[in-house]
Design a protein around this motif. Structure first.
Motif, PDB file in Angstrom:
ATOM      1  N   GLY A   7       0.688   5.996  -6.087  1.00 34.76           N
ATOM      2  CA  GLY A   7       0.844   4.759  -6.811  1.00 34.76           C
ATOM      3  C   GLY A   7       0.247   3.549  -6.150  1.00 34.76           C
ATOM      4  O   GLY A   7       0.345   2.455  -6.678  1.00 34.76           O
ATOM      5  N   HIS A   8      -0.390   3.685  -4.984  1.00 29.59           N
ATOM      6  CA  HIS A   8      -0.967   2.529  -4.307  1.00 29.59           C
ATOM      7  C   HIS A   8      -2.347   2.195  -4.854  1.00 29.59           C
ATOM      8  O   HIS A   8      -2.788   1.057  -4.766  1.00 29.59           O
ATOM      9  N   ARG A   9      -3.076   3.184  -5.329  1.00 29.94           N
ATOM     10  CA  ARG A   9      -4.450   2.955  -5.773  1.00 29.94           C
ATOM     11  C   ARG A   9      -4.577   3.238  -7.261  1.00 29.94           C
ATOM     12  O   ARG A   9      -3.577   3.410  -7.955  1.00 29.94           O
ATOM     13  N   PRO A  60      -7.074  -3.162   3.206  1.00 30.58           N
ATOM     14  CA  PRO A  60      -8.232  -3.270   2.307  1.00 30.58           C
ATOM     15  C   PRO A  60      -9.393  -4.052   2.908  1.00 30.58           C
ATOM     16  O   PRO A  60     -10.560  -3.716   2.693  1.00 30.58           O
ATOM     17  N   TYR A  61      -9.076  -5.100   3.680  1.00 28.04           N
ATOM     18  CA  TYR A  61     -10.126  -5.933   4.280  1.00 28.04           C
ATOM     19  C   TYR A  61     -10.978  -5.130   5.247  1.00 28.04           C
ATOM     20  O   TYR A  61     -12.213  -5.123   5.171  1.00 28.04           O
ATOM     21  N   HIS A  62     -10.345  -4.389   6.170  1.00 25.14           N
ATOM     22  CA  HIS A  62     -11.101  -3.626   7.163  1.00 25.14           C
ATOM     23  C   HIS A  62     -11.676  -2.343   6.568  1.00 25.14           C
ATOM     24  O   HIS A  62     -12.701  -1.851   7.047  1.00 25.14           O
ATOM     25  N   ARG A  77       1.086  -3.740   4.618  1.00 26.90           N
ATOM     26  CA  ARG A  77       1.229  -3.535   3.181  1.00 26.90           C
ATOM     27  C   ARG A  77      -0.124  -3.244   2.535  1.00 26.90           C
ATOM     28  O   ARG A  77      -1.148  -3.755   2.970  1.00 26.90           O
ATOM     29  N   GLY A  78      -0.081  -2.410   1.501  1.00 29.14           N
ATOM     30  CA  GLY A  78      -1.290  -2.115   0.745  1.00 29.14           C
ATOM     31  C   GLY A  78      -2.345  -1.373   1.532  1.00 29.14           C
ATOM     32  O   GLY A  78      -3.541  -1.514   1.257  1.00 29.14           O
ATOM     33  N   LEU A  79      -1.940  -0.577   2.528  1.00 29.09           N
ATOM     34  CA  LEU A  79      -2.915   0.117   3.366  1.00 29.09           C
ATOM     35  C   LEU A  79      -3.576   1.263   2.609  1.00 29.09           C
ATOM     36  O   LEU A  79      -2.952   1.925   1.781  1.00 29.09           O
ATOM     37  N   HIS A  80      -4.858   1.496   2.913  1.00 29.31           N
ATOM     38  CA  HIS A  80      -5.612   2.592   2.325  1.00 29.31           C
ATOM     39  C   HIS A  80      -5.698   3.746   3.330  1.00 29.31           C
ATOM     40  O   HIS A  80      -5.884   3.519   4.532  1.00 29.31           O
ATOM     41  N   ALA A  81      -5.585   4.961   2.826  1.00 25.05           N
ATOM     42  CA  ALA A  81      -5.791   6.144   3.667  1.00 25.05           C
ATOM     43  C   ALA A  81      -7.284   6.452   3.694  1.00 25.05           C
ATOM     44  O   ALA A  81      -7.890   6.746   2.660  1.00 25.05           O
ATOM     45  N   HIS A  82      -7.882   6.374   4.870  1.00 22.96           N
ATOM     46  CA  HIS A  82      -9.337   6.512   5.016  1.00 22.96           C
ATOM     47  C   HIS A  82      -9.687   7.838   5.681  1.00 22.96           C
ATOM     48  O   HIS A  82      -9.080   8.213   6.688  1.00 22.96           O
TER      49      HIS A  82
END
Length: 435
Positions: free
Chosen positions: A240-242, A348-350, A322-327
């Motif tokens: 549900g994050h993306r 998201p920024y990095h 918060r709102g971290l993406h799994a890379h």
């Protein structure tokens, strides 16, 4: 500088004399510390425009907090002075000479109006930080523009045992929300009556009421509304994050485009498919030839394991949670596996910076390395080290008078006209001996 020591005597000096000696040493150390802070401010001002691509930090204050090992609030004061160093040359000069503290000049740089350098330089000599804050509040402020129409908003305030949420909605959206809340409230009441309503003819119904759960309330209905939406979202997207990404991929030229959207670069394609529900359509010569199954690259359990291992962004100096993406460290297009050793959380920024080539993330996750745009590794440690030279030459810090300020006689700063501002422009040149 040497540590003050009292000579061995049979009779110790009076308490007041000993305290005076310690105060003198504190004054000398405070003056040197203020001078050091002044030099740090000058260095921070010289970093303007240089630190972004080499560190990955979002702000100058974040960079200073990371590299100095200081608190974010302390670093914000340094950054505020550095950003307005040309507007307050006299206050900065007093800081560099040890006569004003960083907190005093930081309050001035954060809140004082333009052209008030000379006024607050004289006032800060005997004023405490709290007195400076009050003096700045007394400044006349320009008339504010009319407030815009209230917009929809959600805010919260955290108490000791509870959290209060405030929701502001336009009339139409409010009616929709109220209808949904009422619907869930009525459903809860119906379930409660079916399960716990007693026969009025039963003589023991008063005892039954003591064993019944509380009658459904609006907060219960609100939580049911949230849970219903949550369950529907979890069914559609396990994390549900993306979002769901629909790609059209040309198998011959390896060119991808969004569904009914523009073509994607290789970096954008990898960025979008790092942590999302993916639906890929394969094409050849512009004609669909098949579709891949809709899959979730990062499962909910794997996401929880990533958050447990390292709950913040993996880039040094960034503490986003918060709102971290799994890379994928090695992207799945290049054979990278969707497992813990090949996954790391990025804000998201990095995450975007990495796919644009401004920073590089290398693995595996247990030996993670983050490189800046020049290939230099970013370290989690600070720059602090043992000093090799003598402390700066600065006069002892006199401190504030400690007297109560009589605001009845205080004249607040009055902003001058534009012509007076141009005539009073003063610049500060850094001292060559520090370079």
């Amino acid at each position: 500088m040497s540590i003050t020591a009292f000579p061995d005597e049979a009779v110790e000096p009076p308490c007041g004399d000993r305290l005076g000696v310690l105060f003198d040493e504190l004054s000398e150390l405070a003056g040197q510390r203020n001078a050091i802070d002044g030099r740090i401010v000058e260095i921070a001002a010289r970093m303007d425009g240089l630190w972004g691509g080499h560190t990955g930090c979002r702000s100058l204050a974040g960079l200073l907090a990371w590299r100095l090992g200081a608190s974010l609030e302390h670093s914000k004061s340094i950054a505020a002075i550095a950003e307005r160093i040309e507007e307050f040359p006299r206050c900065v000069e007093a800081l560099r000479e040890g006569q004003l503290s960083l907190d005093q000049v930081g309050v001035i740089a954060r809140r004082a109006g333009e052209g008030s350098d000379e006024h607050y330089r004289a006032f800060a000599t005997n004023a405490s930080v709290s007195q400076l804050k009050k003096a700045i509040k007394l400044e006349p402020r320009p008339d504010k523009a009319p407030k815009p129409e209230p917009q929809a908003s959600v805010s919260k305030s955290v108490g000791e045992d509870t959290v209060t949420w405030r929701i502001t909605l336009p009339a139409i959206e409010s009616a929709k929300f109220e209808a949904g809340l009422t619907s869930h409230h009525e459903a809860l009441i119906g379930e409660w009556k079916r399960d716990h309503d007693a026969d009025e003819s039963d003589t023991g119904h008063h005892r039954d009421e003591l064993r019944r759960p509380p009658f459904p309330t609006l907060p219960n209905a609100f939580m049911r509304l949230v849970e219903a939406g949550w369950d529907a979202e979890a069914t559609a997207r396990p994390q549900g994050h993306r979002t769901t990404v629909v790609l059209h991929l040309d198998v011959k030229d390896k060119v991808a485009a969004l569904h009914l959207g523009p073509a994607l670069s290789a970096a954008d394609r990898q960025f979008l498919t790092c942590d999302a529900t993916c639906e890929v359509w394969f094409e050849r010569d512009g004609q669909p030839i098949g579709s891949g199954r809709t899959t979730r690259t990062i499962s909910r359990r794997l996401r929880r394991a990533l958050e447990h291992r390292h709950p913040t962004c993996a880039v040094p100096g960034c503490g986003a949670t918060r709102g971290l993406h799994a890379h994928h460290i090695q992207h799945w297009e290049d054979g990278g596996l969707t497992e813990l050793e090949n996954l790391v959380l990025l804000c998201p920024y990095h995450h975007r910076m990495h796919h644009k080539g401004e920073i590089t993330v290398l693995g595996p996750a247990s030996r993670l390395r983050v490189l800046d745009c020049d290939g230099d590794e970013l370290s989690h440690g600070t720059l602090a080290r043992r000093p090799h030279g003598p402390p700066p030459q600065a006069r002892p810090y006199p401190g504030t008078s400690g007297e109560r300020c009589d605001w009845w006689w205080y004249t607040a700063y009055q902003p001058p006209s534009q012509n007076q501002m141009q005539d009073a422009t003063v610049t500060v040149q850094p001292k060559d001996e520090y370079l």
